[in-house]
Design a protein around this motif. Structure first.
Motif, short mmCIF file in Angstrom:
data_model
loop_
_atom_site.label_atom_id
_atom_site.label_comp_id
_atom_site.label_asym_id
_atom_site.label_seq_id
_atom_site.Cartn_x
_atom_site.Cartn_y
_atom_site.Cartn_z
N ALA A 26 -79.98 -4.53 -28.79
CA ALA A 26 -79.51 -3.15 -28.84
C ALA A 26 -77.98 -3.17 -28.85
CB ALA A 26 -80.03 -2.37 -27.63
N ASP A 27 -77.40 -2.00 -29.08
CA ASP A 27 -75.95 -1.89 -29.08
C ASP A 27 -75.40 -2.07 -27.67
OD1 ASP A 27 -76.00 -1.40 -31.79
OD2 ASP A 27 -76.08 0.78 -31.53
N GLY A 28 -74.12 -2.41 -27.60
CA GLY A 28 -73.46 -2.52 -26.31
C GLY A 28 -73.34 -3.95 -25.84
N PRO A 29 -72.49 -4.20 -24.84
CA PRO A 29 -72.25 -5.58 -24.38
C PRO A 29 -73.44 -6.22 -23.70
CG PRO A 29 -71.15 -3.99 -22.95
CD PRO A 29 -71.65 -3.22 -24.13
N PHE A 30 -74.38 -5.43 -23.20
CA PHE A 30 -75.55 -5.97 -22.51
C PHE A 30 -76.84 -5.56 -23.22
CE2 PHE A 30 -72.30 -5.17 -19.17
CZ PHE A 30 -71.95 -6.50 -18.98
N GLY A 31 -76.80 -5.58 -24.54
CA GLY A 31 -77.91 -5.06 -25.32
C GLY A 31 -79.06 -6.00 -25.54
N GLY A 32 -78.96 -7.23 -25.10
CA GLY A 32 -80.08 -8.14 -25.28
C GLY A 32 -79.67 -9.58 -25.21
N GLY A 33 -80.66 -10.47 -25.37
CA GLY A 33 -80.38 -11.88 -25.29
C GLY A 33 -80.54 -12.40 -23.87
N ALA A 34 -80.18 -13.68 -23.69
CA ALA A 34 -80.42 -14.35 -22.41
C ALA A 34 -79.16 -14.57 -21.60
CB ALA A 34 -81.13 -15.68 -22.66
N SER A 35 -78.13 -13.73 -21.81
CA SER A 35 -76.95 -13.82 -20.95
C SER A 35 -77.29 -13.27 -19.56
CB SER A 35 -75.80 -13.01 -21.54
OG SER A 35 -76.07 -11.62 -21.47
N ARG A 36 -76.47 -13.63 -18.59
CA ARG A 36 -76.71 -13.16 -17.22
C ARG A 36 -76.73 -11.63 -17.15
NH1 ARG A 36 -76.01 -15.32 -11.98
NH2 ARG A 36 -75.45 -13.76 -10.41
N GLY A 37 -75.72 -11.01 -17.77
CA GLY A 37 -75.65 -9.55 -17.72
C GLY A 37 -76.84 -8.89 -18.39
N GLY B 252 -77.22 -18.78 -28.34
CA GLY B 252 -75.88 -18.25 -28.19
C GLY B 252 -75.40 -18.15 -26.76
N VAL B 253 -76.23 -18.56 -25.82
CA VAL B 253 -75.88 -18.45 -24.39
C VAL B 253 -76.05 -19.81 -23.73
CG1 VAL B 253 -76.48 -17.37 -22.20
CG2 VAL B 253 -76.57 -16.03 -24.31
N PRO B 254 -75.06 -20.28 -22.95
CA PRO B 254 -75.25 -21.54 -22.22
C PRO B 254 -76.48 -21.46 -21.32
CG PRO B 254 -72.95 -20.83 -22.11
CD PRO B 254 -73.74 -19.68 -22.71
N LEU B 255 -77.27 -22.51 -21.33
CA LEU B 255 -78.50 -22.49 -20.55
C LEU B 255 -78.22 -22.29 -19.07
CD1 LEU B 255 -81.56 -22.79 -20.42
CD2 LEU B 255 -81.25 -25.27 -20.27
N ASP B 256 -77.14 -22.88 -18.56
CA ASP B 256 -76.82 -22.71 -17.15
C ASP B 256 -76.67 -21.24 -16.77
OD1 ASP B 256 -76.88 -25.40 -16.76
OD2 ASP B 256 -74.71 -25.67 -16.63
N GLU B 257 -76.12 -20.45 -17.68
CA GLU B 257 -75.95 -19.03 -17.41
C GLU B 257 -77.30 -18.33 -17.33
OE1 GLU B 257 -74.02 -15.05 -19.51
OE2 GLU B 257 -73.18 -17.02 -19.98
N THR B 258 -78.18 -18.64 -18.28
CA THR B 258 -79.53 -18.06 -18.25
C THR B 258 -80.24 -18.43 -16.96
OG1 THR B 258 -79.71 -18.14 -20.66
CG2 THR B 258 -81.76 -18.05 -19.41
N LEU B 259 -80.18 -19.70 -16.59
CA LEU B 259 -80.89 -20.17 -15.39
C LEU B 259 -80.31 -19.56 -14.12
CD1 LEU B 259 -81.47 -23.93 -16.27
CD2 LEU B 259 -82.98 -21.98 -16.66
N SER B 260 -79.00 -19.32 -14.10
CA SER B 260 -78.40 -18.70 -12.91
C SER B 260 -78.92 -17.29 -12.71
CB SER B 260 -76.88 -18.70 -13.01
OG SER B 260 -76.41 -17.72 -13.94
N ALA B 261 -79.16 -16.58 -13.84
CA ALA B 261 -79.73 -15.23 -13.74
C ALA B 261 -81.15 -15.28 -13.21
CB ALA B 261 -79.68 -14.55 -15.10
N LEU B 262 -81.93 -16.27 -13.64
CA LEU B 262 -83.30 -16.41 -13.16
C LEU B 262 -83.32 -16.70 -11.66
CD1 LEU B 262 -84.99 -18.49 -16.03
CD2 LEU B 262 -84.70 -16.02 -15.83
#
Length: 324
Positions: free
Chosen positions: A86-97, A126-136
């Motif tokens: 979706a639009d916006g900085p937190f619109g999707g994907g596996a980033s922490r935000g 497109g996202v470092p795995l460490d960032e994804t795992l930290s969110a989990l």
């Protein structure tokens, strides 16, 4: 319905899960209610959804049913995030935000204070795995999530993620797995076994093709005739698939059961499988899957199906990565 541990964890799930991908699109709220009641009455516990199903409508419908129809404590509630765009900085994907925002939105739509099994819907290069795992890990320590899983990961991706978590662990991985799609056996299944991760096969009926409904054409009321799911089904309408479907139908005739039950029992009892996730247009379709609970395939029939579906014996299509 028999329950099984989900991977090397204390979480137990019914050995058939209820998928809700069509809820909010081909399946309306009334029919979703019929499905959920039938599933729970049969002893089912694992109900799987995602924030992208019906653009969130699947979660909203499920949340309303948990509020008014089926007690929350009677089901293992599973949902997914990371596939939404979706639009916006937190619109999707596996980033922490994006993940943590998606979690809060899923909780709101579902009307609950925690998710039993929260799954990353797809690998995000497109996202470092460490960032994804930290969110989990944060989702678990915050109390909003009880257990973690992934979906549509390759074997190396699963292994890397499993080794990267520090304060918790992965307990499940979803992948397409059926008599028509056995690619997971090459790397993903061994990786899951090594790391104590349970398998939750999606499309265990070969996207409906293994039921035999397409042997004589495309029924007007089938997913294959649907604008939404026609292409999804067509992937498995091949010459190789037709040979496997005929073998399944022959086995079903000999056992006095349905092709659906044979196909579902085959994948349900494969090594490492905790619960295939089945979807249905209505409660009548779901009843066919629930009836498979009574079936255990004889060794000779299982062996024959293994042989006819052997993925190394001239498969006529190459696997593709998908997010369902």
């Amino acid at each position: 319905m028999e329950c099984r541990p989900l991977g090397a964890s204390g979480l137990k799930v019914s050995r058939t899960g209820l998928g809700t991908m069509s809820w909010g699109t081909d399946t309306d709220a009334e029919e979703a209610a019929n499905q959920l009641v039938a599933f729970v009455d049969a002893g089912g516990t694992l109900v799987d959804t995602a924030d992208v199903y019906g653009d969130g409508e699947s979660e909203r419908i499920l949340g309303s049913l948990l509020a008014d129809l089926v007690p929350r404590e009677d089901i293992v509630l599973a949902t997914k995030a990371a596939a939404r765009r979706a639009d916006g900085p937190f619109g999707g994907g596996a980033s922490r935000g994006s993940l943590l925002l998606a979690l809060d939105e899923s909780l709101r739509r579902l009307g609950v204070d925690h998710i039993d099994l929260w799954q990353v819907h797809a690998w995000d290069p497109g996202v470092p795995l460490d960032e994804t795992l930290s969110a989990l890990e944060h989702a678990v320590t915050s109390g909003k999530v009880r257990y973690l899983g992934v979906s549509n990961y390759a074997g190396w991706q699963l292994a890397t993620a499993a080794c990267g978590l520090r304060t918790t662990r992965l307990v499940s991985t979803q992948t397409e797995y059926s008599l028509l799609e056995r690619g997971a056996e090459a790397e993903l299944v061994p990786a899951a076994a090594h790391h104590g991760v349970g398998l939750l096969p999606w499309a265990p009926l070969g996207r409906g093709v293994l039921t035999g409904k397409y042997r004589g054409g495309t029924p007007a009321d089938s997913r294959g005739a649907s604008v939404t799911y026609g292409g999804y089904v067509d992937r498995h309408r091949t010459e190789r698939a037709a040979r496997i479907v005929e073998a399944v139908a022959t086995a079903a005739e000999g056992l006095g059961t349905s092709p659906l039950a044979v196909a579902l029992a085959w994948v349900r009892d494969r090594p490492g499988v905790a619960a295939p996730v089945v979807g249905a247009r209505d409660a009548a379709q779901l009843a066919g899957s629930l009836a498979a609970e009574e079936l255990t395939l004889p060794d000779e029939i299982r062996g024959a199906l293994d042989d006819v579906s052997d993925p190394t014996a001239g498969a006529d299509h190459a696997p593709t990565e998908e997010t369902r």
